[in-house]
Design a protein around this motif. Structure first.
Motif, mmCIF file in Angstrom:
data_model
loop_
_atom_site.group_PDB
_atom_site.id
_atom_site.type_symbol
_atom_site.label_atom_id
_atom_site.label_comp_id
_atom_site.label_asym_id
_atom_site.label_seq_id
_atom_site.Cartn_x
_atom_site.Cartn_y
_atom_site.Cartn_z
ATOM 1 N N VAL A 116 0.839 -1.196 0.000
ATOM 2 C CA VAL A 116 0.000 0.000 0.000
ATOM 3 C C VAL A 116 0.876 1.250 0.000
ATOM 4 O O VAL A 116 1.842 1.337 0.754
ATOM 5 N N LEU A 117 0.506 2.195 -0.843
ATOM 6 C CA LEU A 117 1.171 3.496 -0.888
ATOM 7 C C LEU A 117 0.269 4.516 -0.209
ATOM 8 O O LEU A 117 -0.912 4.628 -0.554
ATOM 9 N N VAL A 118 0.814 5.233 0.773
ATOM 10 C CA VAL A 118 0.079 6.283 1.477
ATOM 11 C C VAL A 118 0.660 7.623 1.049
ATOM 12 O O VAL A 118 1.859 7.876 1.215
ATOM 13 N N ILE A 119 -0.189 8.483 0.476
ATOM 14 C CA ILE A 119 0.237 9.815 0.031
ATOM 15 C C ILE A 119 -0.523 10.844 0.864
ATOM 16 O O ILE A 119 -1.735 10.984 0.733
ATOM 17 N N ASP A 120 0.193 11.531 1.733
ATOM 18 C CA ASP A 120 -0.423 12.541 2.605
ATOM 19 C C ASP A 120 0.664 13.522 3.021
ATOM 20 O O ASP A 120 1.781 13.112 3.329
ATOM 21 N N ASP A 121 0.337 14.813 3.030
ATOM 22 C CA ASP A 121 1.333 15.822 3.384
ATOM 23 C C ASP A 121 1.567 15.915 4.884
ATOM 24 O O ASP A 121 2.524 16.543 5.320
ATOM 25 N N GLU A 122 0.735 15.259 5.696
ATOM 26 C CA GLU A 122 0.901 15.304 7.153
ATOM 27 C C GLU A 122 1.687 14.077 7.625
ATOM 28 O O GLU A 122 1.212 12.941 7.529
ATOM 29 N N ALA A 123 2.875 14.331 8.172
ATOM 30 C CA ALA A 123 3.749 13.245 8.627
ATOM 31 C C ALA A 123 3.083 12.372 9.685
ATOM 32 O O ALA A 123 3.252 11.146 9.681
ATOM 33 N N ASP A 124 2.318 12.978 10.593
ATOM 34 C CA ASP A 124 1.654 12.206 11.655
ATOM 35 C C ASP A 124 0.642 11.220 11.072
ATOM 36 O O ASP A 124 0.547 10.081 11.525
ATOM 37 N N ILE A 125 -0.106 11.676 10.085
ATOM 38 C CA ILE A 125 -1.105 10.807 9.449
ATOM 39 C C ILE A 125 -0.402 9.641 8.751
ATOM 40 O O ILE A 125 -0.820 8.491 8.876
ATOM 41 N N GLU A 176 7.142 1.276 -7.475
ATOM 42 C CA GLU A 176 6.814 0.210 -6.519
ATOM 43 C C GLU A 176 5.597 -0.625 -6.892
ATOM 44 O O GLU A 176 5.409 -1.713 -6.363
ATOM 45 N N GLN A 177 4.734 -0.102 -7.755
ATOM 46 C CA GLN A 177 3.530 -0.821 -8.192
ATOM 47 C C GLN A 177 2.735 -1.402 -7.011
ATOM 48 O O GLN A 177 2.575 -2.618 -6.888
ATOM 49 N N PRO A 178 2.228 -0.516 -6.135
ATOM 50 C CA PRO A 178 1.470 -1.010 -4.976
ATOM 51 C C PRO A 178 0.143 -1.639 -5.402
ATOM 52 O O PRO A 178 -0.337 -1.411 -6.522
ATOM 53 N N ASP A 179 -0.447 -2.408 -4.494
ATOM 54 C CA ASP A 179 -1.760 -3.009 -4.743
ATOM 55 C C ASP A 179 -2.873 -1.977 -4.585
ATOM 56 O O ASP A 179 -3.968 -2.153 -5.128
ATOM 57 N N GLY A 180 -2.604 -0.926 -3.827
ATOM 58 C CA GLY A 180 -3.594 0.120 -3.609
ATOM 59 C C GLY A 180 -2.927 1.378 -3.091
ATOM 60 O O GLY A 180 -1.824 1.334 -2.540
ATOM 61 N N ILE A 181 -3.605 2.514 -3.297
ATOM 62 C CA ILE A 181 -3.090 3.817 -2.862
ATOM 63 C C ILE A 181 -4.126 4.490 -1.970
ATOM 64 O O ILE A 181 -5.303 4.578 -2.338
ATOM 65 N N LEU A 182 -3.675 4.955 -0.797
ATOM 66 C CA LEU A 182 -4.479 5.809 0.081
ATOM 67 C C LEU A 182 -3.924 7.211 -0.091
ATOM 68 O O LEU A 182 -2.740 7.442 0.170
ATOM 69 N N MET A 183 -4.760 8.152 -0.550
ATOM 70 C CA MET A 183 -4.247 9.480 -0.872
ATOM 71 C C MET A 183 -5.129 10.588 -0.318
ATOM 72 O O MET A 183 -6.345 10.567 -0.488
ATOM 73 N N ASP A 184 -4.469 11.549 0.333
ATOM 74 C CA ASP A 184 -5.155 12.730 0.847
ATOM 75 C C ASP A 184 -5.677 13.557 -0.324
ATOM 76 O O ASP A 184 -5.018 13.667 -1.361
ATOM 77 N N VAL A 185 -6.851 14.134 -0.151
ATOM 78 C CA VAL A 185 -7.424 14.989 -1.191
ATOM 79 C C VAL A 185 -6.765 16.357 -1.164
ATOM 80 O O VAL A 185 -6.372 16.891 -2.206
ATOM 81 N N SER A 186 -6.618 16.946 0.029
ATOM 82 C CA SER A 186 -6.108 18.315 0.166
ATOM 83 C C SER A 186 -4.630 18.310 0.529
ATOM 84 O O SER A 186 -4.270 18.027 1.672
#
Length: 126
Positions: free
Chosen positions: A6-15, A47-57
């Motif tokens: 899983v790839l997590v894309i978010d500008d907040e390091a804590d998240i 990396e070709q992840p199976d899924g991406i979790l991405m922040d909208v803002s």
């Protein structure tokens, strides 16, 4: 079942840290993280992840812009994307239904149920 990537894309390091901890510790998935849409697109290609979790803002490239770029790229177009959003406004929910995304996870989320939520949204229930 093979380990999910899983790839997590978010500008907040804590998240990013909370999601990574939940998905790695509870589900034993491999998690990659990116702090921006641009970085996330590059990681998705390599990396070709199976899924991406991405922040909208996000500053710079928004999640919507990154989604369009992912869908334009042949190597990432088939990777399912789930949006992370703190905004659950009715108008925004209506926009989400018109996009080619797997679903939405609303922030704040419960870390104890995040794995089940992500598994359900991606349709990875075994």
């Amino acid at each position: 079942m093979p380990t999910k990537r899983v790839l997590v894309i978010d500008d907040e390091a804590d998240i990013r840290a909370i999601i990574r901890g939940c998905l790695e510790d509870i589900a034993e998935w491999k998690v990659f993280t990116a702090a921006s849409g641009e970085e996330g697109i590059q990681l998705a290609i390599t990396e070709q992840p199976d899924g991406i979790l991405m922040d909208v803002s996000m500053p710079g490239m928004s999640g919507l812009e990154a989604l369009h770029k992912l869908q334009e790229e042949s190597k990432t177009r088939m990777i399912p994307v789930v949006f992370l959003t703190a905004k659950a406004l009715l108008e925004e929910q209506e926009i989400f239904t018109t996009l080619a995304i797997a679903g939405v996870v609303v922030k704040p989320f419960d870390p104890m149920t995040l794995v089940d939520q992500v598994t359900g949204v991606f349709g990875w229930n075994s």
